[in-house]
Write a protein that holds these residues in place. Structure first.
Motif, PDB file in Angstrom:
ATOM      1  N   PHE A   4       0.813  -1.208   0.000  1.00 51.30           N
ATOM      2  CA  PHE A   4       0.000   0.000   0.000  1.00 51.30           C
ATOM      3  C   PHE A   4       0.851   1.264   0.000  1.00 51.30           C
ATOM      4  O   PHE A   4       0.533   2.237  -0.631  1.00 51.30           O
ATOM      5  N   ARG A   7       4.650   3.265  -3.919  1.00 57.15           N
ATOM      6  CA  ARG A   7       3.996   3.586  -5.166  1.00 57.15           C
ATOM      7  C   ARG A   7       5.023   4.081  -6.152  1.00 57.15           C
ATOM      8  O   ARG A   7       6.151   4.391  -5.810  1.00 57.15           O
ATOM      9  N   PHE A 141      -6.816  -1.683   3.163  1.00 51.33           N
ATOM     10  CA  PHE A 141      -7.335  -0.350   2.897  1.00 51.33           C
ATOM     11  C   PHE A 141      -8.528  -0.106   3.812  1.00 51.33           C
ATOM     12  O   PHE A 141      -9.289  -1.023   4.135  1.00 51.33           O
ATOM     13  N   VAL A 176      -7.514  10.780  -1.261  1.00 55.36           N
ATOM     14  CA  VAL A 176      -6.934   9.453  -1.501  1.00 55.36           C
ATOM     15  C   VAL A 176      -5.451   9.593  -1.832  1.00 55.36           C
ATOM     16  O   VAL A 176      -4.987  10.652  -2.245  1.00 55.36           O
ATOM     17  N   GLU A 179      -1.710   5.750  -5.168  1.00 58.95           N
ATOM     18  CA  GLU A 179      -1.835   4.344  -5.523  1.00 58.95           C
ATOM     19  C   GLU A 179      -3.275   3.876  -5.463  1.00 58.95           C
ATOM     20  O   GLU A 179      -3.742   3.135  -6.335  1.00 58.95           O
ATOM     21  N   PHE A 180      -4.000   4.310  -4.438  1.00 58.96           N
ATOM     22  CA  PHE A 180      -5.384   3.858  -4.289  1.00 58.96           C
ATOM     23  C   PHE A 180      -6.231   4.286  -5.474  1.00 58.96           C
ATOM     24  O   PHE A 180      -7.185   3.605  -5.863  1.00 58.96           O
ATOM     25  N   GLN A 181      -5.880   5.391  -6.072  1.00 63.52           N
ATOM     26  CA  GLN A 181      -6.633   5.898  -7.208  1.00 63.52           C
ATOM     27  C   GLN A 181      -6.529   4.972  -8.418  1.00 63.52           C
ATOM     28  O   GLN A 181      -7.440   4.919  -9.247  1.00 63.52           O
ATOM     29  N   ARG A 183      -5.173   1.446  -8.271  1.00 64.29           N
ATOM     30  CA  ARG A 183      -5.107  -0.002  -8.022  1.00 64.29           C
ATOM     31  C   ARG A 183      -6.368  -0.720  -8.481  1.00 64.29           C
ATOM     32  O   ARG A 183      -7.468  -0.149  -8.461  1.00 64.29           O
ATOM     33  N   ASP A 185      -7.900  -2.897  -6.856  1.00 69.47           N
ATOM     34  CA  ASP A 185      -8.760  -3.006  -5.677  1.00 69.47           C
ATOM     35  C   ASP A 185      -8.949  -1.635  -5.034  1.00 69.47           C
ATOM     36  O   ASP A 185      -9.150  -1.524  -3.830  1.00 69.47           O
ATOM     37  N   GLY A 186      -8.897  -0.577  -5.849  1.00 71.12           N
ATOM     38  CA  GLY A 186      -8.910   0.778  -5.337  1.00 71.12           C
ATOM     39  C   GLY A 186     -10.207   1.532  -5.577  1.00 71.12           C
ATOM     40  O   GLY A 186     -11.313   0.976  -5.483  1.00 71.12           O
ATOM     41  N   LEU A 187     -10.070   2.810  -5.940  1.00 69.79           N
ATOM     42  CA  LEU A 187     -11.172   3.755  -5.901  1.00 69.79           C
ATOM     43  C   LEU A 187     -12.299   3.435  -6.882  1.00 69.79           C
ATOM     44  O   LEU A 187     -13.482   3.466  -6.505  1.00 69.79           O
ATOM     45  N   ALA A 223      -9.048   7.454   2.161  1.00 67.61           N
ATOM     46  CA  ALA A 223      -8.703   6.041   2.022  1.00 67.61           C
ATOM     47  C   ALA A 223      -7.332   5.837   2.654  1.00 67.61           C
ATOM     48  O   ALA A 223      -6.313   6.222   2.083  1.00 67.61           O
TER      49      ALA A 223
END
Length: 309
Positions: A4, A7, A141, A176, A179-181, A183, A185-187, A223
């Motif tokens: 997580f 990045r 997350f 956010v 990376e979350f944006q 991935r 399994d993200g946003l 997140a």
């Protein structure tokens, strides 16, 4: 957690990994002592220190006291994995979802039992590495809001966010990490799964700034990661992933099979810790190091005394 906090993108990431791989290849092999690795963020260093101290305690009890070598702050899952399979370290703690997708390159799977079983089988078959019993917590997350908003609005789950707003006609302002944006399994998948509506001016920022933005009322929801110390110290609430969108990320020690045969005290130590570390305890240790600026060794030592390890 896990990958997580690491990045990067495209060419730059490739150059970084290539350079790190070269450095790893030139690094001296581990000594005859047991060597524990860890990634380059606080939780990983705490877990590496926890495993190392427990192995040292077991070896002392068995009349063969030894100092475990620490190789911490390795740059993410890739380098830890390479160090493990090349024999530069004997083991480190990984997260099951990261192991499955980032290391083993398998599709996302949200069944925790199946993920752990597949990780165990593939690591043994491909690398002669044993995935040990989980330590007892996940670092996944997490959607985080201010505790005051959670109480005022009665928000406890991510589904509640889809039904309620901070104020009439005002959508949630989202923060956010980069990376979350992007991935899998993200946003994007989260929005689709929960039918969420956020303010169009979403703020994408460094992970270290997310909680500051939440605390200063620049955003309403972020997140983060479920065991972040700031959640505890700044009075935030983690929303329940009631539709089980996020994959499992159980903390699992990975150790070379030849190391376990050579050093049976490792298995004794891991068996003692199996299932004993809670998410709340991990969060408290992270906060002690990051928020209170306490020494990692002392934080872990105090925790082990408290748990009676």
């Amino acid at each position: 957690m896990q990958a997580f906090r690491v990045r990067g993108s495209g060419f730059i990431a490739g150059v970084i990994w290539g350079t790190l791989s070269l450095l790893l290849g030139c690094a001296p092999p581990r000594s005859s002592r047991i060597t524990i690795g860890a990634k380059n963020f606080t939780e990983q260093v705490v877990l590496g220190e926890l495993v190392a101290q427990e192995i040292e305690a077991v070896s002392a009890e068995e009349g063969r006291p030894q100092r475990v070598e620490r190789r911490f702050y390795l740059a993410g899952s890739y380098l830890c994995h390479q160090a493990l399979i090349s024999g530069r370290i004997d083991g480190y703690v990984e997260y099951t979802g990261t192991a499955l997708s980032a290391v083993l390159k398998q599709p996302l799977d949200r069944d925790a039992t199946r993920v752990l079983a597949n990780v165990r089988t593939m690591y043994e078959q491909r690398y002669h590495v044993r995935a040990e019993a989980p330590l007892g917590f996940e670092d996944t997350f997490a959607m985080v809001i201010r505790d005051s908003d959670a109480k005022r609005l009665g928000v406890r789950t991510i589904s509640d966010v889809a039904r309620l707003t901070p104020a009439p006609g005002q959508p949630w302002r989202l923060g956010v990490g980069y990376e979350f944006q992007s991935r899998p399994d993200g946003l994007a998948g989260l929005i689709q799964r929960y039918h969420l509506v956020f303010d169009k001016r979403q703020r994408v920022m460094d992970l270290g700034l997310l909680y500051r933005a939440l605390a200063s009322n620049q955003v309403d929801i972020v997140a983060g990661n479920s065991t972040d110390g700031a959640i505890r110290s700044l009075g935030f609430s983690v929303l329940k992933d009631d539709l089980h969108y996020f994959p499992p990320y159980e903390a699992v020690p990975l150790f070379r099979e030849d190391s376990l045969r050579t050093h049976p005290e490792i298995q004794t130590a891991l068996d003692r810790m199996a299932g004993k570390v809670s998410a709340g305890e991990m969060q408290a240790m992270n906060d002690a190091v990051d928020g209170q600026h306490r020494d990692v060794e002392e934080v872990v030592r105090a925790y082990r005394r408290q748990k009676g390890f």
